[in-house]
Write a protein that holds these residues in place. Sequence first.
Motif, PDB file in Angstrom:
ATOM      1  N   LEU A   1      61.205-133.526 -65.691  1.00  0.00           N
ATOM      2  CA  LEU A   1      60.673-132.968 -64.538  1.00  0.00           C
ATOM      3  C   LEU A   1      59.654-133.933 -64.253  1.00  0.00           C
ATOM      4  N   GLN A   2      59.366-134.281 -62.999  1.00  0.00           N
ATOM      5  CA  GLN A   2      58.289-135.237 -62.396  1.00  0.00           C
ATOM      6  C   GLN A   2      57.662-134.066 -61.496  1.00  0.00           C
ATOM      7  N   SER A   3      58.459-133.106 -60.942  1.00  0.00           N
ATOM      8  CA  SER A   3      57.840-132.140 -59.832  1.00  0.00           C
ATOM      9  C   SER A   3      57.175-130.870 -60.691  1.00  0.00           C
ATOM     10  N   ARG A   4      56.292-130.269 -60.070  1.00  0.00           N
ATOM     11  CA  ARG A   4      55.587-129.184 -60.740  1.00  0.00           C
ATOM     12  C   ARG A   4      55.520-128.234 -59.469  1.00  0.00           C
ATOM     13  N   PRO A   5      56.469-127.726 -58.547  1.00  0.00           N
ATOM     14  CA  PRO A   5      56.030-126.914 -57.441  1.00  0.00           C
ATOM     15  C   PRO A   5      55.534-125.572 -57.660  1.00  0.00           C
ATOM     16  N   ARG A   6      54.895-125.156 -56.829  1.00  0.00           N
ATOM     17  CA  ARG A   6      54.679-123.687 -56.997  1.00  0.00           C
ATOM     18  C   ARG A   6      56.160-123.090 -56.349  1.00  0.00           C
ATOM     19  N   VAL A   7      56.164-121.770 -57.060  1.00  0.00           N
ATOM     20  CA  VAL A   7      57.539-121.180 -56.619  1.00  0.00           C
ATOM     21  C   VAL A   7      56.981-119.607 -56.463  1.00  0.00           C
ATOM     22  N   LEU A   8      57.328-119.180 -55.288  1.00  0.00           N
ATOM     23  CA  LEU A   8      56.936-117.824 -54.627  1.00  0.00           C
ATOM     24  C   LEU A   8      58.192-117.049 -54.457  1.00  0.00           C
ATOM     25  N   LEU A   9      58.156-115.718 -55.077  1.00  0.00           N
ATOM     26  CA  LEU A   9      59.388-115.035 -54.848  1.00  0.00           C
ATOM     27  C   LEU A   9      58.946-113.807 -54.002  1.00  0.00           C
ATOM     28  N   CYS A  10      60.008-113.493 -53.172  1.00  0.00           N
ATOM     29  CA  CYS A  10      59.695-112.441 -52.521  1.00  0.00           C
ATOM     30  C   CYS A  10      60.597-111.191 -53.011  1.00  0.00           C
ATOM     31  N   VAL A  11      60.218-109.847 -52.953  1.00  0.00           N
ATOM     32  CA  VAL A  11      61.218-108.919 -53.360  1.00  0.00           C
ATOM     33  C   VAL A  11      61.400-108.133 -52.172  1.00  0.00           C
TER      34      VAL A  11
ATOM     35  N   GLU B   1      55.706-111.428 -55.240  1.00  0.00           N
ATOM     36  CA  GLU B   1      55.380-110.357 -54.300  1.00  0.00           C
ATOM     37  C   GLU B   1      54.741-109.376 -55.060  1.00  0.00           C
ATOM     38  N   SER B   2      53.415-108.706 -54.690  1.00  0.00           N
ATOM     39  CA  SER B   2      52.613-107.824 -55.400  1.00  0.00           C
ATOM     40  C   SER B   2      53.423-106.551 -55.645  1.00  0.00           C
ATOM     41  N   THR B   3      54.266-106.207 -54.898  1.00  0.00           N
ATOM     42  CA  THR B   3      54.863-104.921 -54.873  1.00  0.00           C
ATOM     43  C   THR B   3      56.018-105.238 -56.002  1.00  0.00           C
ATOM     44  N   MET B   4      56.271-106.036 -56.588  1.00  0.00           N
ATOM     45  CA  MET B   4      57.321-106.367 -57.393  1.00  0.00           C
ATOM     46  C   MET B   4      57.134-105.706 -58.732  1.00  0.00           C
TER      47      MET B   4
ATOM     48  N   CYS C   1      46.591-114.814 -50.383  1.00  0.00           N
ATOM     49  CA  CYS C   1      46.644-114.402 -48.972  1.00  0.00           C
ATOM     50  C   CYS C   1      47.788-113.543 -48.366  1.00  0.00           C
ATOM     51  N   TYR C   2      48.803-113.949 -48.792  1.00  0.00           N
ATOM     52  CA  TYR C   2      50.104-113.311 -48.442  1.00  0.00           C
ATOM     53  C   TYR C   2      50.662-112.318 -49.163  1.00  0.00           C
ATOM     54  N   GLY C   3      49.919-111.971 -50.301  1.00  0.00           N
ATOM     55  CA  GLY C   3      50.290-110.852 -51.069  1.00  0.00           C
ATOM     56  C   GLY C   3      51.087-111.060 -52.192  1.00  0.00           C
ATOM     57  N   PHE C   4      51.183-112.329 -52.966  1.00  0.00           N
ATOM     58  CA  PHE C   4      51.529-112.980 -53.859  1.00  0.00           C
ATOM     59  C   PHE C   4      50.910-112.830 -55.102  1.00  0.00           C
ATOM     60  N   PHE C   5      51.106-112.462 -56.461  1.00  0.00           N
ATOM     61  CA  PHE C   5      50.580-112.481 -57.703  1.00  0.00           C
ATOM     62  C   PHE C   5      50.948-113.419 -58.487  1.00  0.00           C
ATOM     63  N   HIS C   6      49.957-114.018 -59.164  1.00  0.00           N
ATOM     64  CA  HIS C   6      50.405-115.209 -59.922  1.00  0.00           C
ATOM     65  C   HIS C   6      50.695-114.591 -61.295  1.00  0.00           C
TER      66      HIS C   6
END
Length: 231
Positions: free
Chosen positions: A75-85, A46-49, A33-38
Motif C-alpha cells: 500500500l502506497q496510500s495511507r488515507p484518513r478513513v472517516l466512518l459515519c454511524v 462518529e463520536s456517537t458510535m 470539528c465534525y464530531g469524529f473520534f480517532h
Amino acid sequence: MRLITLLVVVAAATVAILHFTFPTAAAVGCPSCYGFFHIADGIYVESTMPSDRGMAAKATVEAARARVRTFYGDLQSRPRVLLCVTDTCYRPLGGGSRGVTLLDHALILSPRGADTAIAAHELAHVELHKRIALWATLLRSIPQWFDDGLAVVVSDDPRYLAPGPNRCRVEPGGDLPNSRAAWIETTETTGLYARAACKVSHWLDTHGGSAGLLRLVASGTYQDLAPGTRP
C-alpha cells in the motif's frame, strides 16, 4: 505572538471557508470539528458510535486494506478513513452514496458503507489515485469505467462479480462511460458496475493481472483504455 495569533486566525478562517464550500475537505482536515473520534491508525468514527461498533468498524477497514494490499502487493496510500454511524453525519459529506473519496487523501463511509467490500472499493480508488499521482487524477486520465471496474475487482465485490475463474456476471456489452459525470448519470439498474468489472477483469487476464496494471501506471499512458467508450 502577533504571528501566532495571525496564523490561528488564518487557520480558523480557512476551516470556516471550507465548511461552507467544501465540507468533505473540511471534515477530513479537522475530523474532531465534525464530531469524529480517532480510534486507531488513521481511522475516525462518529463520536456517537458505540465502542463495540467502533472496534468492528476498525476490523472492517483493516480487512479492506488487506484486500487492496493483496492485489497491489503493498500500500502506497495511507488515507484518513472517516466512518459515519448516522445519516445526519454523512449526508452533508457524501450525499446518498455509500462512500466517497477525496483524491488519495481520505475516504468517508456512510452507515451503509461499513462493509469490507465497500470499504475496499473506496480504498482501491484511493490507492490507484495515489499511484497515478495527483495531476493524472485531477485530469481524469483513467477512464471512469476502468477506475470503478478495477475497484470492484480489487474489492472482490460479490454483488458484481461471480465466483470462480470467470468473474463476469454480465458481459460489458456496449459503451461504458469515460467521464465521472456520465458515470454518475447512469444508474445501477443498467448493471454498470458489473459490466465495468467484467471488462476490467478481461483486461487484467490479458495483461498479466496486477503486474500488468503496475506496468500501465508506470508508463503513464492510458489512451488505450478509452477507445470504444463514450465520453
